[in-house]
Design an enzyme around this catalytic site. Structure first.
Site, mmCIF file in Angstrom:
data_model
loop_
_atom_site.group_PDB
_atom_site.id
_atom_site.type_symbol
_atom_site.label_atom_id
_atom_site.label_comp_id
_atom_site.label_asym_id
_atom_site.label_seq_id
_atom_site.Cartn_x
_atom_site.Cartn_y
_atom_site.Cartn_z
ATOM 1 N N SER A 5 0.802 -1.213 0.000
ATOM 2 C CA SER A 5 0.000 0.000 0.000
ATOM 3 C C SER A 5 0.833 1.260 0.000
ATOM 4 O O SER A 5 2.013 1.244 0.332
ATOM 5 C CB SER A 5 -0.886 -0.003 1.246
ATOM 6 O OG SER A 5 -0.079 -0.196 2.390
ATOM 7 N N CYS A 6 0.201 2.350 -0.378
ATOM 8 C CA CYS A 6 0.783 3.679 -0.292
ATOM 9 C C CYS A 6 -0.362 4.669 -0.105
ATOM 10 O O CYS A 6 -1.530 4.330 -0.339
ATOM 11 C CB CYS A 6 1.541 4.055 -1.573
ATOM 12 S SG CYS A 6 2.975 3.038 -1.950
ATOM 13 N N ASP A 7 -0.023 5.867 0.288
ATOM 14 C CA ASP A 7 -1.010 6.948 0.373
ATOM 15 C C ASP A 7 -0.357 8.209 -0.157
ATOM 16 O O ASP A 7 0.750 8.560 0.251
ATOM 17 C CB ASP A 7 -1.464 7.162 1.823
ATOM 18 C CG ASP A 7 -2.261 5.986 2.342
ATOM 19 O OD1 ASP A 7 -3.467 5.938 2.083
ATOM 20 O OD2 ASP A 7 -1.656 5.107 2.993
#
Length: 418
Positions: A5-7
């Site tokens: 994941s990343c944001d």
């Protein structure tokens, strides 16, 4: 798919303080992957017959490339996030949907991040670069070192004046021009507000039976399995990230963005087998007489890392303490069993050693964090002074990031040796 994941976030005036665009990203990757912060100067390429070697494939080179600063997994050519000398910033996210992921080696999303930065002086031009390359070369290939993992990509692209979300599924894509605040987080998020698109994107969805051709076209509803009505009512990182941005809307600063990237309850600051391996925050003043300032950690865990400033000026010294000493472009899946080389750069090594020493010592932990925040505060005050007073000491700025890294290493070294 949530663990990998990343944001990525952006806030534009009037949501921000001081008529500035604020960009931020957490890169969440495998816990033992080293991410380096590296600078490449602008270049002229006279021999256009010589092909450009990206992570897996070779592509046509262009006559000139921009100076870039990148935060990237040390085993590959591209980048998770970065900026160029014109104030363009890009971060990408892994996304999945109805379209099968291609395992054919092509351009990685991370390659497209770097190519967009190297070849464009505005956000929309970077979007053009990425979609043109996507059409010509496609996207695909293994996205992890030493194990099988592939995905399609979404991108958040910003400059001093505007920002764009670009979301892809195979060669098809949709783009949305950002108004106010926006974030992306491992899911398609463009719905009916589509400002640019692949010319055959709707027809393809109709042919596949994903859209009836009559209802308003919704990109996420068509190309993903998600019920778009529930996107903002769930406990996902996407929803939590938007809430954190909205909480500070009207007064968002670069420090606000760092607080968001350090937030643990939301899951944005990720820990575990997949964790936040590096973070970036950029300040892009709309006043072109002011410099853009890009902060990078270059180490895991943003709450126990230092955001260090980088400003583009002529003759920047190489960032040796955040460059992986064993960097190469070997094919990560070519040999089996594959043994990962030690890619830890000097800052990563000292950061890791120090936290191993102080992890079980409350007093040392507090002292270290206090010294790190003191260093950060001094740099933040200095950068804010530059933005307020329009005075930049170019000679000092040449070594700005490098000196801050050395100061951070001293903090770690004092705990390792004590």
């Amino acid at each position: 798919m949530e663990p990998y994941s990343c944001d990525t976030f952006v806030a534009l005036p009037p949501a921000t303080f001081g008529n500035r665009v604020i960009f931020g990203k957490n890169s969440d990757r495998l816990f033992d992957e080293v991410q380096e912060v590296i600078y490449f100067p602008a270049a002229v390429h006279n021999d256009l017959q010589k092909r450009l070697k990206c992570t897996y494939i070779e592509i046509d080179q262009v006559p000139e490339t921009c100076a870039v600063v990148l935060s990237r997994p040390a085993w590959l050519w591209g980048a998770e996030m970065g900026a160029n000398e014109h104030g363009v910033c890009i971060g990408n996210e892994a996304v999945w949907g109805r379209e099968d992921i291609s395992k054919e080696e092509a351009l990685l999303g991370m390659d497209l991040v770097r190519l967009g930065l190297e070849r464009a002086d505005t956000a929309e031009k970077a979007l053009d670069v990425i979609v043109d390359l996507l059409e010509k070369y496609g996207q695909g290939g293994n996205c992890a070192e030493g194990e099988e993992f592939s995905y399609y990509n979404s991108f958040l692209i910003a400059d001093r004046n505007e920002a764009w979300i670009l979301e892809t599924s195979g060669k098809y894509w949709a783009a949305e021009k950002v108004q106010g605040i926006r974030n992306i987080s491992n899911q398609l998020s463009i719905t009916t507000k589509i400002d640019r698109e692949h010319p055959n994107m709707r027809n393809y969805a109709k042919q596949k039976g994903w859209w009836d051709g009559e209802d308003d076209f919704d990109f996420t509803a068509a190309y993903s399995y998600m019920n778009t009505a529930s996107m903002m009512t769930s406990s996902s990182r996407y929803c939590q990230g938007y809430k954190l941005l909205n909480k500070h809307k009207g007064d968002i600063t670069f420090e606000t963005m760092m607080e968001i990237l350090r937030d643990e309850p939301s899951g944005i600051n990720m820990k575990g087998e997949f964790l936040t391996t590096s973070s970036m925050v950029s300040v892009l003043p709309q006043d072109s007489s002011l410099p853009c300032i890009h902060f990078f950690t270059g180490t895991p865990h943003p709450e126990r890392s230092v955001f260090k400033p980088f400003i583009f000026v002529p003759h920047i010294s190489q960032l040796l303490d955040t460059k992986s000493p064993t960097f190469d472009l070997e094919r990560p899946m070519a040999k089996k069993p594959y043994v990962k080389p030690d890619r830890r750069h000097p800052l990563y090594q000292k950061h890791q050693q120090a936290w191993e020493v102080i992890s079980n010592t409350k007093e040392k932990r507090k002292t270290t964090l206090d010294n790190m925040r003191k260093l950060e505060k001094e740099m933040f005050e200095e950068m804010e002074s530059v933005l307020q007073n329009k005075h930049l000491d170019v000679d000092k700025t040449v070594n700005l990031f490098t000196q801050c890294v050395k100061d951070e290493i001293k903090i770690y070294q004092s705990n390792i040796s004590s």
